[in-house]
Motif scaffolding. Structure first.
Motif, short mmCIF file in Angstrom:
data_model
loop_
_atom_site.label_atom_id
_atom_site.label_comp_id
_atom_site.label_asym_id
_atom_site.label_seq_id
_atom_site.Cartn_x
_atom_site.Cartn_y
_atom_site.Cartn_z
N SER A 169 -8.48 4.74 36.07
CA SER A 169 -7.33 5.60 35.73
C SER A 169 -6.88 6.46 36.90
N LEU A 170 -7.30 6.11 38.11
CA LEU A 170 -6.92 6.89 39.30
C LEU A 170 -5.40 6.98 39.43
N ASN A 171 -4.91 8.19 39.64
CA ASN A 171 -3.48 8.43 39.85
C ASN A 171 -3.22 8.39 41.35
N VAL A 172 -2.65 7.29 41.82
CA VAL A 172 -2.46 7.07 43.24
C VAL A 172 -1.51 8.11 43.83
N ALA A 173 -0.48 8.50 43.09
CA ALA A 173 0.48 9.49 43.59
C ALA A 173 -0.20 10.84 43.81
N ALA A 174 -1.03 11.25 42.85
CA ALA A 174 -1.75 12.52 43.00
C ALA A 174 -2.69 12.47 44.20
N LEU A 175 -3.36 11.34 44.39
CA LEU A 175 -4.24 11.18 45.54
C LEU A 175 -3.46 11.27 46.84
#
Length: 462
Positions: A420-426
């Motif tokens: 569920s990693l949020n790429v944009a937040a990263l």
């Protein structure tokens, strides 16, 4: 008021070598400090150092660090307490009172305005993007706090071990935050007797300004009056708890205003190590126990506190607003939120005046005792571990859209669902990290870049 809670003339003699600035001049300077107090305690302390030590020459470097070391030992916002202490040194109780409240006022007004806007307009796409970018940038600010504190105390393995133990105790074994801090202080105090060089790692510089108003020139300081200290303690306890007693009598013990007042009174007593350390405890209780707000809302509040003047602990005002807004009873939700903000702000910052006005005369009398510095060193090392706990908690809730709690074998750990990693937040977090840690951009510019990127992402790409 100074006659009621001030000090007798015999408590401290010959504070400085030259005449003090006028109260009006000092008040104006405290206004400048308040207006420029962005970026958390490190930035706020730097502003005070520049204005009071380097520019005005009112306080010597050693006396500034001596006051700072004491406030670091106290629960609550160390930057505001430092302002109270320095104001007290310059103009006694009246000066401390003015310095302390002026330090808080700009942040209170700003957080209150943002809280109202938050509950009214946060569903707008632009506002959603602003908060999205803000939360990602805040993670880097927490990381920077860990690095800054670590540089001060990680001079030997004992300090590193204390930080690791504090982190594991809080994140893995759920040991209460106050127990961790008290244990660290005891370890530092007793460890000083065994190995003073190991536990005394936070010391000041050798240089000093002998002609400062508050200098480090040896002084004849008499023992503080116990009777005066008891009188000061009694008066400020009444100031602190009388409003809460009135709320209990009028609204009852279970009303949200009373719950907030009592909970944040407890926080003001146990929140050693400043805002970052306290927030780990506040977030856990406010989100999981009282359910006043959600994890992402806690991050939003921290972002607000990081982009407005005043101490970062002012985020608790946002928590108080949201808790009362969601549980207004017969009141209009916005009215309840404003009252909640006032209650939480009162019980958070009034104790700071108590700690300083009661303790500062004794700290001046004991100036030079290194056992206090040893306790401070151990507490600060533990605080680094607590801040890592806070940062990891924020990171899991910001960078991943799903999380779960693993319980077993005597531990309870919050873990992310990796898929569920949020790429944009990263991406925004990495951008903020490069700006703040690689190119040494200011906290405001770093947060600004995170906000702009978050808004662009929400408006154009979602």
């Amino acid at each position: 008021m100074e006659d009621e809670v001030g000090e007798s003339k015999d408590e401290l003699t010959s504070i400085g070598s030259t005449s003090s600035p006028s109260l009006r001049e000092a008040t104006w300077t405290w206004g400048r400090v308040a207006a420029a107090s962005f970026g958390g305690p490190a930035g706020q302390i730097a502003v005070m150092f520049r204005l009071l030590v380097e520019e005005r020459g009112w306080v010597s470097e050693r006396r500034f660090l001596h006051a700072l070391n004491y406030t670091m030992l106290l629960p609550g916002p160390e930057a505001q307490q430092l302002a109270v202490y320095l104001g007290w040194l310059l103009h006694r109780t009246k000066g401390g009172f003015i310095a302390g409240w002026m330090f808080v006022l700009p942040g209170f007004v700003s957080i209150l305005a943002l809280s109202v806007l938050y509950v009214t307009y946060r569903e707008l796409t632009v506002v959603t993007g602003l908060l999205f970018g803000l939360k990602a940038a805040v993670l880097v600010i927490v990381l920077a706090a860990v690095i800054s504190l670590g540089r001060q105390v990680f001079e030997n393995r004992a300090m590193v071990a204390l930080a690791v133990a504090a982190f594991l105790g809080m994140y893995v074994f759920n040991i209460p935050f106050p127990i961790i801090i008290v244990a660290a202080g005891i370890i530092g105090y007793l460890g000083y007797r065994w190995a003073p060089d190991v536990f005394t790692v936070m010391t000041g510089h050798d240089s000093d300004t002998a002609d400062a108003v508050i200098s480090d020139v040896p002084e004849s300081v008499s023992r503080p009056s116990r009777r005066q200290a008891l009188r000061t303690l009694t008066i400020w306890l009444i100031v602190w708890f009388l409003p809460l007693l009135a709320l209990v009598l009028v609204l009852g013990r279970d009303h949200v205003f009373v719950q907030e007042g009592l909970f944040f009174s407890l926080v003001s007593v146990v929140s050693f190590g400043g805002a970052y350390a306290a927030l780990a405890y506040v977030a856990q209780e406010a989100v999981l126990t009282y359910e006043w707000l959600l994890p992402d809302e806690m991050l939003d509040g921290l972002g607000f506190a990081g982009t407005t003047p005043g101490p970062l602990i002012q985020v608790v005002q946002f928590v108080g607003f949201m808790g009362a807004y969601r549980n207004p009873g017969s009141l209009d939700p916005l009215v309840a939120g404003v009252i909640g903000s006032l209650v939480v702000t009162w019980v958070t910052f009034v104790p700071s005046f108590l700690w300083i006005f009661v303790g500062a005369p004794y700290i001046e009398y004991l100036r030079g005792r290194t056992s206090l510095t040893a306790a401070l060193s151990a507490i600060t090392a533990a605080v680094v571990g607590v801040i890592v706990n806070l940062g990891l908690w924020f990171a899991v809730n910001t960078l991943f859209e799903s999380v779960y709690v693993f319980e077993g074998y005597g531990v309870r750990v919050l873990l992310p669902v990796v898929t569920s990693l949020n790429v944009a937040a990263l991406g925004i977090t990495l951008l903020a990290g490069v700006l703040l840690l690689r190119f040494n951009q200011s906290i405001l510019r770093t947060i600004g870049a995170g906000i702009v990127t978050g808004v662009v992402y929400q408006v154009l790409l979602v």
